[in-house]
Design a protein around this motif. Structure first.
Motif, PDB file in Angstrom:
ATOM      1  N   GLN A 164       2.311 -10.654  -2.866  1.00 42.96           N
ATOM      2  CA  GLN A 164       1.655  -9.960  -1.773  1.00 42.96           C
ATOM      3  C   GLN A 164       2.190 -10.440  -0.440  1.00 42.96           C
ATOM      4  N   VAL A 165       2.231  -9.515   0.506  1.00 45.97           N
ATOM      5  CA  VAL A 165       2.693  -9.807   1.852  1.00 45.97           C
ATOM      6  C   VAL A 165       1.564  -9.481   2.829  1.00 45.97           C
ATOM      7  N   GLN A 166       1.385 -10.340   3.802  1.00 49.93           N
ATOM      8  CA  GLN A 166       0.393 -10.111   4.851  1.00 49.93           C
ATOM      9  C   GLN A 166       1.043 -10.206   6.218  1.00 49.93           C
ATOM     10  N   LEU A 167       0.653  -9.311   7.106  1.00 50.03           N
ATOM     11  CA  LEU A 167       1.040  -9.379   8.506  1.00 50.03           C
ATOM     12  C   LEU A 167      -0.230  -9.562   9.319  1.00 50.03           C
ATOM     13  N   VAL A 168      -0.258 -10.599  10.129  1.00 48.36           N
ATOM     14  CA  VAL A 168      -1.451 -10.891  10.919  1.00 48.36           C
ATOM     15  C   VAL A 168      -1.079 -10.907  12.395  1.00 48.36           C
ATOM     16  N   GLU A 169      -1.714  -9.998  13.145  1.00 48.69           N
ATOM     17  CA  GLU A 169      -1.453  -9.888  14.573  1.00 48.69           C
ATOM     18  C   GLU A 169      -2.491 -10.681  15.366  1.00 48.69           C
ATOM     19  N   SER A 170      -2.101 -11.079  16.558  1.00 47.20           N
ATOM     20  CA  SER A 170      -3.033 -11.714  17.489  1.00 47.20           C
ATOM     21  C   SER A 170      -2.548 -11.471  18.907  1.00 47.20           C
ATOM     22  N   GLY A 171      -3.453 -11.662  19.859  1.00 46.57           N
ATOM     23  CA  GLY A 171      -3.057 -11.601  21.253  1.00 46.57           C
ATOM     24  C   GLY A 171      -3.520 -10.381  22.018  1.00 46.57           C
ATOM     25  N   GLY A 172      -4.162  -9.445  21.356  1.00 46.34           N
ATOM     26  CA  GLY A 172      -4.645  -8.276  22.073  1.00 46.34           C
ATOM     27  C   GLY A 172      -5.826  -8.623  22.962  1.00 46.34           C
ATOM     28  N   GLY A 173      -6.258  -7.647  23.753  1.00 47.47           N
ATOM     29  CA  GLY A 173      -7.406  -7.884  24.616  1.00 47.47           C
ATOM     30  C   GLY A 173      -7.484  -6.894  25.734  1.00 47.47           C
ATOM     31  N   LEU A 174      -8.312  -7.226  26.716  1.00 46.20           N
ATOM     32  CA  LEU A 174      -8.533  -6.387  27.884  1.00 46.20           C
ATOM     33  C   LEU A 174      -7.827  -7.013  29.073  1.00 46.20           C
ATOM     34  N   VAL A 175      -7.079  -6.183  29.798  1.00 45.09           N
ATOM     35  CA  VAL A 175      -6.345  -6.675  30.958  1.00 45.09           C
ATOM     36  C   VAL A 175      -6.329  -5.585  32.019  1.00 45.09           C
ATOM     37  N   GLN A 176      -6.251  -6.002  33.269  1.00 43.00           N
ATOM     38  CA  GLN A 176      -6.159  -5.029  34.351  1.00 43.00           C
ATOM     39  C   GLN A 176      -4.739  -4.494  34.474  1.00 43.00           C
ATOM     40  N   ALA A 177      -4.623  -3.315  35.022  1.00 42.69           N
ATOM     41  CA  ALA A 177      -3.306  -2.731  35.258  1.00 42.69           C
ATOM     42  C   ALA A 177      -2.455  -3.697  36.077  1.00 42.69           C
ATOM     43  N   GLY A 178      -1.195  -3.822  35.675  1.00 41.87           N
ATOM     44  CA  GLY A 178      -0.296  -4.757  36.325  1.00 41.87           C
ATOM     45  C   GLY A 178      -0.257  -6.117  35.662  1.00 41.87           C
ATOM     46  N   GLY A 179      -1.179  -6.361  34.750  1.00 40.98           N
ATOM     47  CA  GLY A 179      -1.252  -7.641  34.074  1.00 40.98           C
ATOM     48  C   GLY A 179      -0.319  -7.739  32.884  1.00 40.98           C
ATOM     49  N   SER A 180      -0.445  -8.845  32.175  1.00 39.46           N
ATOM     50  CA  SER A 180       0.438  -9.134  31.045  1.00 39.46           C
ATOM     51  C   SER A 180      -0.374  -9.580  29.833  1.00 39.46           C
ATOM     52  N   LEU A 181       0.197  -9.298  28.676  1.00 36.60           N
ATOM     53  CA  LEU A 181      -0.329  -9.801  27.412  1.00 36.60           C
ATOM     54  C   LEU A 181       0.844 -10.136  26.506  1.00 36.60           C
ATOM     55  N   ARG A 182       0.612 -11.046  25.586  1.00 35.29           N
ATOM     56  CA  ARG A 182       1.627 -11.391  24.597  1.00 35.29           C
ATOM     57  C   ARG A 182       1.013 -11.246  23.203  1.00 35.29           C
ATOM     58  N   LEU A 183       1.621 -10.396  22.419  1.00 39.21           N
ATOM     59  CA  LEU A 183       1.184 -10.197  21.040  1.00 39.21           C
ATOM     60  C   LEU A 183       2.057 -11.023  20.102  1.00 39.21           C
ATOM     61  N   SER A 184       1.436 -11.516  19.044  1.00 38.26           N
ATOM     62  CA  SER A 184       2.161 -12.254  18.013  1.00 38.26           C
ATOM     63  C   SER A 184       1.850 -11.651  16.655  1.00 38.26           C
ATOM     64  N   CYS A 185       2.817 -11.758  15.762  1.00 37.64           N
ATOM     65  CA  CYS A 185       2.624 -11.274  14.397  1.00 37.64           C
ATOM     66  C   CYS A 185       3.334 -12.223  13.445  1.00 37.64           C
ATOM     67  N   VAL A 186       2.591 -12.706  12.478  1.00 41.99           N
ATOM     68  CA  VAL A 186       3.151 -13.613  11.481  1.00 41.99           C
ATOM     69  C   VAL A 186       3.124 -12.951  10.122  1.00 41.99           C
ATOM     70  N   ALA A 187       4.261 -12.967   9.453  1.00 45.10           N
ATOM     71  CA  ALA A 187       4.359 -12.448   8.090  1.00 45.10           C
ATOM     72  C   ALA A 187       4.298 -13.607   7.108  1.00 45.10           C
ATOM     73  N   SER A 188       3.509 -13.429   6.059  1.00 46.76           N
ATOM     74  CA  SER A 188       3.374 -14.490   5.060  1.00 46.76           C
ATOM     75  C   SER A 188       3.269 -13.873   3.677  1.00 46.76           C
ATOM     76  N   GLY A 189       3.461 -14.713   2.664  1.00 45.86           N
ATOM     77  CA  GLY A 189       3.361 -14.235   1.291  1.00 45.86           C
ATOM     78  C   GLY A 189       4.696 -14.331   0.568  1.00 45.86           C
ATOM     79  N   SER A 190       4.857 -13.440  -0.383  1.00 46.63           N
ATOM     80  CA  SER A 190       6.057 -13.449  -1.220  1.00 46.63           C
ATOM     81  C   SER A 190       7.222 -12.757  -0.511  1.00 46.63           C
ATOM     82  N   ILE A 191       7.831 -13.466   0.400  1.00 50.25           N
ATOM     83  CA  ILE A 191       8.910 -12.899   1.209  1.00 50.25           C
ATOM     84  C   ILE A 191      10.240 -13.465   0.757  1.00 50.25           C
ATOM     85  N   PHE A 192      11.129 -12.570   0.346  1.00 53.44           N
ATOM     86  CA  PHE A 192      12.494 -12.984   0.021  1.00 53.44           C
ATOM     87  C   PHE A 192      13.366 -12.885   1.258  1.00 53.44           C
TER      88      PHE A 192
END
Length: 121
Positions: A1-29
């Motif tokens: 099994q493979v899982q992708l887990v995202e993080s970093g979303g949220g609420l921000v004002q126009a002109g602002g910044s956010l950083r999203l992350s995604c980690v893949a785990s599991g049976s990855i060749f």
């Protein structure tokens, strides 16, 4: 099994910044590419940015110059740095990865559950 887990979303004002992350785990060749897509209410899911294992990138025209994508192959992680955010960037952002779980199997698309990004005006 493979899982992708995202993080970093949220609420921000126009002109602002956010950083999203995604980690893949599991049976990855091997991972062929990772990237980000988004889906706004009432719209189809669309490509935001992709990053191949070799380092090639591709961006939607609407985010060029504002978003950057990077990754850490050793950690099976991809990041999306979003700057100068606009209300039109409001959407659920999904991580995508093309993964081979065995040398005998082809690359298959996997998706995360999504993380909400809301940009207020």
């Amino acid at each position: 099994q493979v899982q992708l887990v995202e993080s970093g979303g949220g609420l921000v004002q126009a002109g602002g910044s956010l950083r999203l992350s995604c980690v893949a785990s599991g049976s990855i060749f091997i991972i062929g590419a990772m990237g980000w897509y988004r889906q706004a209410p009432g719209k189809q899911r669309e490509l935001v940015a992709t990053l191949t294992k070799g380092g090639s990138t591709n961006f939607a025209d609407s985010v060029k110059g504002r978003f950057t994508i990077s990754g850490d192959n050793a950690k099976n992680t991809v990041y999306l740095q979003m700057n100068s955010l606009k209300p039109d960037d409001t959407a659920i952002y999904y991580c995508n990865a093309q993964i081979r779980t065995s040398i005998l199997l082809p690359l298959i698309n996997y998706w995360g559950q999504g993380t909400q990004v809301t940009v207020s005006s």
